[in-house]
Design an enzyme around this catalytic site. Structure first.
Site, PDB file in Angstrom:
ATOM      1  N   GLY A  50      -3.283   2.816   5.793  1.00  0.00           N
ATOM      2  CA  GLY A  50      -3.960   2.348   6.849  1.00  0.00           C
ATOM      3  C   GLY A  50      -3.908   2.344   8.155  1.00  0.00           C
ATOM      4  O   GLY A  50      -4.590   2.258   8.973  1.00  0.00           O
ATOM      5  N   TYR A  60      -1.587   3.796 -12.978  1.00  0.00           N
ATOM      6  CA  TYR A  60      -2.262   3.096 -12.603  1.00  0.00           C
ATOM      7  C   TYR A  60      -3.226   2.061 -13.334  1.00  0.00           C
ATOM      8  O   TYR A  60      -4.459   2.179 -14.391  1.00  0.00           O
ATOM      9  CB  TYR A  60      -3.259   4.033 -11.507  1.00  0.00           C
ATOM     10  CG  TYR A  60      -2.784   4.734 -10.782  1.00  0.00           C
ATOM     11  CD1 TYR A  60      -1.461   4.278 -10.361  1.00  0.00           C
ATOM     12  CD2 TYR A  60      -3.491   5.795 -10.499  1.00  0.00           C
ATOM     13  CE1 TYR A  60      -0.642   5.013  -9.587  1.00  0.00           C
ATOM     14  CE2 TYR A  60      -2.220   6.899  -9.218  1.00  0.00           C
ATOM     15  CZ  TYR A  60      -0.566   5.495  -8.475  1.00  0.00           C
ATOM     16  OH  TYR A  60      -0.187   7.023  -8.104  1.00  0.00           O
ATOM     17  N   GLY A 108      -6.939   4.397  12.327  1.00  0.00           N
ATOM     18  CA  GLY A 108      -7.565   3.681  13.277  1.00  0.00           C
ATOM     19  C   GLY A 108      -8.015   1.900  13.005  1.00  0.00           C
ATOM     20  O   GLY A 108      -8.999   1.314  12.982  1.00  0.00           O
ATOM     21  N   SER A 133       0.382   8.190   0.394  1.00  0.00           N
ATOM     22  CA  SER A 133      -0.112   7.380   1.311  1.00  0.00           C
ATOM     23  C   SER A 133      -0.153   8.591   2.870  1.00  0.00           C
ATOM     24  O   SER A 133       0.591   8.287   4.080  1.00  0.00           O
ATOM     25  CB  SER A 133       1.008   6.342   1.709  1.00  0.00           C
ATOM     26  OG  SER A 133       0.819   5.843   2.555  1.00  0.00           O
ATOM     27  N   PRO A 134      -0.458   9.501   3.245  1.00  0.00           N
ATOM     28  CA  PRO A 134      -0.622   9.877   4.358  1.00  0.00           C
ATOM     29  C   PRO A 134      -1.319   9.435   5.590  1.00  0.00           C
ATOM     30  O   PRO A 134      -1.472   9.729   6.048  1.00  0.00           O
ATOM     31  CB  PRO A 134      -1.722  11.047   3.679  1.00  0.00           C
ATOM     32  CG  PRO A 134      -2.690  10.726   3.016  1.00  0.00           C
ATOM     33  CD  PRO A 134      -2.191   9.492   2.153  1.00  0.00           C
ATOM     34  N   LEU A 135      -1.762   8.280   5.442  1.00  0.00           N
ATOM     35  CA  LEU A 135      -2.667   7.542   6.531  1.00  0.00           C
ATOM     36  C   LEU A 135      -1.795   5.708   7.075  1.00  0.00           C
ATOM     37  O   LEU A 135      -1.912   4.924   7.330  1.00  0.00           O
ATOM     38  CB  LEU A 135      -4.078   7.113   6.266  1.00  0.00           C
ATOM     39  CG  LEU A 135      -4.822   8.193   6.310  1.00  0.00           C
ATOM     40  CD1 LEU A 135      -6.450   7.370   6.183  1.00  0.00           C
ATOM     41  CD2 LEU A 135      -4.523   9.164   7.366  1.00  0.00           C
ATOM     42  N   ALA A 136      -0.501   6.272   6.345  1.00  0.00           N
ATOM     43  CA  ALA A 136       0.751   5.052   6.038  1.00  0.00           C
ATOM     44  C   ALA A 136      -0.379   3.850   5.597  1.00  0.00           C
ATOM     45  O   ALA A 136      -0.392   2.746   6.807  1.00  0.00           O
ATOM     46  CB  ALA A 136       0.976   4.977   7.563  1.00  0.00           C
TER      47      ALA A 136
END
Length: 322
Positions: free
Chosen positions: A216, A53, A220, A211-214
């Site tokens: 972004g 990273y 939303g 990446s739980p929110l794919a």
């Protein structure tokens, strides 16, 4: 904070893991320090990083930031369950990548130096190395554990059969084996339900979704665009591909009167073997907002509606056979 056991281990971690990939490339060191301090204040004790990273600023930058934060003292290191990873390229020469015993030894020492600590709580294989046998991998990890440099071993991006092979090889060596699998898992990426999650459940690994929110899309994105915020080109392409689902998703979250990002995290926490989804806040606001996910209790009707929007998988082979 209600802490959970990571897989079959006795290790207690917060049900959300603080991902640090943005620290350095997108979040300043000063802001990174503040976010980590606030994470401890909120009860988050599980921090995830990787030796590669650092983005364009260079591999190792993020671990260095963690090291300087730990060096401030105040119990920062002792309060943190620290997970990092080995596999990615750390140089141009051979044996500066992947999972050979040589690279594992060198990479671990380098991570310890950058993070200014003498041990890593969970040392994770960032990817499966098809050219290194698991016997060699486990011998290297056993040596590190005997030296006190690592305590637990985890995997990332393993297939179900990789997990099975790793665990059976470890069992033959009378070694604990993996206690966690960090998998790409979210409402738009449900393939792990076929074999990865069942394998983790059977072998006692805690699943750490990344990446739980794919990227972004589940956070939303349509609301943000409506407010005039721009989206990256790759985000726009993904949005057009999944627009119908995302529209239904955001409408459903509106009905719940909840932020889509928090509902997506809450859904993950309901899934088999999942221990702690990784949140990667760039700002303090994002960190503090994510804690709402721990308060959302999705009932059976809500879970059924989510499955209608984002159809999942049954366990293999029932998913594709009788």
């Amino acid at each position: 904070m209600d802490y959970v056991n990571l897989g079959r281990s006795g290790l207690l971690v917060s049900p959300l893991s603080l991902g640090t990939m943005n620290f350095g490339p997108r979040t300043t060191e000063e802001d990174s320090f503040a976010i980590m301090d606030r994470a401890h204040e909120l009860g988050l004790n599980f921090f995830d990083t990787a030796n590669v990273y650092g983005g364009q600023k260079g591999a190792g930058i993020t671990e260095n930031i963690l090291g300087r934060w730990f060096a401030q003292g105040g119990g920062r290191r002792e309060k943190t369950v620290l997970a990092t990873k080995v596999y990615g390229d750390m140089g141009d020469w051979p044996n500066e990548r992947r999972l050979s015993a040589l690279n594992i030894r060198r990479a671990c020492d380098a991570s310890l130096k950058r993070m200014q600590t003498d041990y890593i709580d969970i040392y994770q294989a960032h990817h499966v190395d098809r050219d290194t046998p698991f016997e060699e991998f486990w011998e290297a990890m056993e040596v590190l554990r005997q030296q006190g440099k690592i305590i637990y071993v985890g995997s990332s991006n393993f297939a179900g059969w990789h997990i099975a092979k790793a665990q059976e090889t470890a069992a033959r060596r009378n070694f604990t084996g993996l206690i966690s699998e960090q998998s790409h898992y979210n409402l738009l990426t449900r393939a792990p339900e076929l074999e990865v999650l069942p394998a983790c459940e059977d072998y006692g690994l805690g699943v750490i979704p990344w990446s739980p929110l794919a990227g972004g899309l589940l956070g939303g994105v349509l609301r943000k665009i409506d407010k005039g915020r721009s989206a990256a080109d790759n985000m726009v392409k993904q949005l057009e591909r999944h627009r119908d689902k995302i529209e239904q998703w955001e409408k459903f979250c509106d009905e719940l009167n909840e932020d889509p990002a928090n509902v997506a995290l809450a859904w993950l926490l309901k899934q088999r073997a999942v221990a702690a989804p990784i949140i990667g806040p760039r700002t303090m606001e994002q960190l503090e907002g994510s804690l709402r996910a721990l308060e959302i209790d999705l009932d059976e009707a809500a879970l059924a509606r989510i499955d209608e929007i984002f159809p999942g998988h049954r366990t293999a082979p029932e998913d594709y056979a009788w």
